[in-house]
Motif scaffolding. Structure first.
Motif, PDB file in Angstrom:
ATOM      1  N   LYS A  96      -2.634   8.563   2.161  1.00  8.83           N
ATOM      2  CA  LYS A  96      -2.955   7.164   2.458  1.00  8.83           C
ATOM      3  C   LYS A  96      -1.868   6.598   3.371  1.00  8.83           C
ATOM      4  CE  LYS A  96      -5.592   6.200  -1.728  1.00  8.83           C
ATOM      5  NZ  LYS A  96      -5.558   7.599  -2.255  1.00  8.83           N
ATOM      6  N   THR A  97      -2.247   5.697   4.246  1.00  5.63           N
ATOM      7  CA  THR A  97      -1.279   5.184   5.208  1.00  5.63           C
ATOM      8  C   THR A  97      -1.669   3.786   5.650  1.00  5.63           C
ATOM      9  OG1 THR A  97      -0.038   5.760   7.221  1.00  5.63           O
ATOM     10  CG2 THR A  97      -2.431   6.125   7.264  1.00  5.63           C
ATOM     11  N   HIS A  98      -0.885   3.214   6.551  1.00  6.92           N
ATOM     12  CA  HIS A  98      -1.205   1.927   7.175  1.00  6.92           C
ATOM     13  C   HIS A  98      -0.599   1.934   8.574  1.00  6.92           C
ATOM     14  CE1 HIS A  98       2.918   0.932   5.915  1.00  6.92           C
ATOM     15  NE2 HIS A  98       2.559   1.197   4.679  1.00  6.92           N
TER      16      HIS A  98
ATOM     17  N   MET B 148       1.921   5.430   0.183  1.00  7.65           N
ATOM     18  CA  MET B 148       1.666   6.487   1.159  1.00  7.65           C
ATOM     19  C   MET B 148       1.446   7.841   0.500  1.00  7.65           C
ATOM     20  SD  MET B 148       4.005   5.688   4.492  1.00  7.65           S
ATOM     21  CE  MET B 148       3.405   4.519   5.722  1.00  7.65           C
TER      22      MET B 148
ATOM     23  N   SER C 218       0.875  -1.172   0.000  1.00  5.07           N
ATOM     24  CA  SER C 218       0.000   0.000   0.000  1.00  5.07           C
ATOM     25  C   SER C 218       0.906   1.214   0.000  1.00  5.07           C
ATOM     26  CB  SER C 218      -0.904   0.012   1.238  1.00  5.07           C
ATOM     27  OG  SER C 218      -1.760   1.144   1.209  1.00  5.07           O
TER      28      SER C 218
END
Length: 457
Positions: free
Chosen positions: A74-76, A70, A68
């Motif tokens: 967007k992140t995790h 960044m 995924s």
């Protein structure tokens, strides 16, 4: 021959050793021969090979979220957790973390962030960077320009002037001292040279000073006592940021959390991390900056609409998960304290070679060291070219140990942090045999030189 263009390799001497597997502190070639990995790969495999915890962590993360990006906010969670952990560890105030893939691209990122920051605070003329002779900071166009080693410059036509790269003295007393100059006099002289360079260029044009706390590829140079204290006093006087390149020295390598701790460097504004961050199980790096630098860039990015820098694999979730597990293992198993104890033992054993007729200097801290081979022990005269270092490196390999000749004829040692005293003894024993063979070689080839300049027969 393979279709690979090999990195940092003589193209006339490729594919000399095929490594097939690793276990603990050892690797094995395609013929099944065992080698003690005395350089931890490239200063990086701190937890050795086939660590099941790291392998299982990578597999679990791949099953959960294999990728995924960044971009665009967007992140995790695993990436945020790693950044939080690093921010709490480093000696950088209110540290903010940008993830990359290697030490080279992390230093490249720092150059861009320096320019972005000084543009943001209205000082676009403040972009020059002071690097040192015999430094190593990577091989991208920008990072190679910071590097101070000729082989990384020749034939590449690097844009030193456009990037504003300045050079100051390498803090190597053995190689750089004047006749009868004490260590303190040496430090006073080269730090005065640094100050004169700043005055000559203009402090208002210089953004940062970059240094490895202890160098790696340039020969494991350990600066004399008081050097960094005097350097930081000068930088603070003129408003120049200290940038610590901890790609090799970070995470226990010097017997402390960071090389800055070992060498007495106080609160750097920037730090570069990679290699042992994930024990090299996954490619990952971190460019760390002070919180106030990040805060200054927020409005500038908003005015453009985006901070226009980032890599596809910045904050790769699998790499972040492996790095986070690596840091957990360091803490749980007290790896930094263990490296301090074993490091003292390794340095003691290697200093036994000080009396060998081929050895000019043994230097290092913690679990990183180098033994410099010289043509004249009395004067410290260096061998011309790299033939002696290459012979010694190959002799080590023949005896079942992988290491690396750096800075011509210095043999580097940087074993995995998991090695035992018995494996350090094995390392010393193998090197002793290789060193004696190298001594016979240089005598046979007439490469040793007497003090008065006559060849040794």
């Amino acid at each position: 021959m393979s279709q690979i263009i090999y990195p940092t390799t003589n193209f006339k001497a490729t594919q000399t050793l095929t490594i097939e597997r690793g276990e603990g502190a050892y690797v094995y070639d395609s013929n099944g021969k065992q080698y003690l990995e005395a350089l931890a790969g490239l200063w990086c495999t701190s937890l050795g090979y086939n660590n099941r915890e790291l392998i299982e962590t990578a597999s679990e993360q791949m099953s959960k979220l294999s990728f995924s990006h960044m971009f665009g906010g967007k992140t995790h969670q695993v990436g945020m957790d790693l950044a939080e952990k690093l921010s709490a560890m480093v000696p950088v105030e209110n540290a903010k973390v940008f993830f990359g893939n290697s030490g080279s691209d992390a230093n490249d990122t720092h150059i861009k962030m320096l320019r972005y920051y000084f543009n943001a605070i209205g000082k676009p003329e403040k972009f020059k960077i002071i690097s040192r002779e015999r430094s190593y900071h990577g091989v991208t166009v920008a990072a190679a320009s910071l590097t101070g080693l000729p082989p990384n410059h020749q034939h590449f036509d690097l844009p030193f002037d456009a990037l504003g790269v300045l050079r100051t003295d390498a803090p190597h007393y053995y190689r750089g001292a004047l006749p009868n100059e004490s260590e303190q006099q040496f430090v006073d002289r080269i730090t005065n040279n640094l100050e004169q360079l700043i005055l000559q260029e203009g402090a208002d044009t210089i953004a940062a000073f970059i240094a490895e706390p202890i160098t790696g590829a340039s020969g494991v140079i350990v600066p004399p006592e008081g050097y960094y204290e005097q350097v930081q006093a000068i930088l603070n006087k003129y408003g120049i940021l200290f940038w610590a390149d901890e790609v090799i020295t970070g995470f226990g390598r010097t017997g402390n959390d960071f090389g800055c701790t070992t060498m007495g460097i106080k609160k750097p504004a920037m730090m570069t991390l990679a290699k042992q961050l994930s024990s090299a199980y996954m490619p990952i790096s971190a460019s760390v900056i002070r919180g106030d630098m990040y805060e200054a860039m927020i409005e500038q990015s908003a005015s453009v609409g985006v901070f226009g820098h980032g890599y596809t694999y910045s904050g790769h979730p699998v790499a972040c998960a492996v790095a986070l597990k690596t840091l957990e293992i360091y803490e749980r198993d007290h790896m930094f304290a263990r490296a301090a104890v074993l490091g003292e033992y390794m340095q003691k054993r290697l200093r036994e070679f000080c009396e060998h007729p081929l050895v000019g200097e043994v230097r290092g801290k913690g679990m990183i060291a180098a033994v410099e081979l010289v043509a004249n022990k009395q004067t410290g005269q260096a061998f011309n070219g790299g033939v002696v270092g290459a012979f010694a490196q190959q002799a080590c390999q023949n005896h079942g140990m992988i290491t690396r000749a750096v800075a011509g004829s210095s043999i580097a040692f940087c074993p995995p942090l998991i090695v035992t005293e018995a494996q350090i003894d094995e390392m010393v024993e193998k090197f002793s045999k290789a060193l004696d063979e190298t001594y016979l070689f240089v005598k046979k080839e007439g490469l040793l030189v007497k003090q008065e300049g006559l060849l040794v027969s």
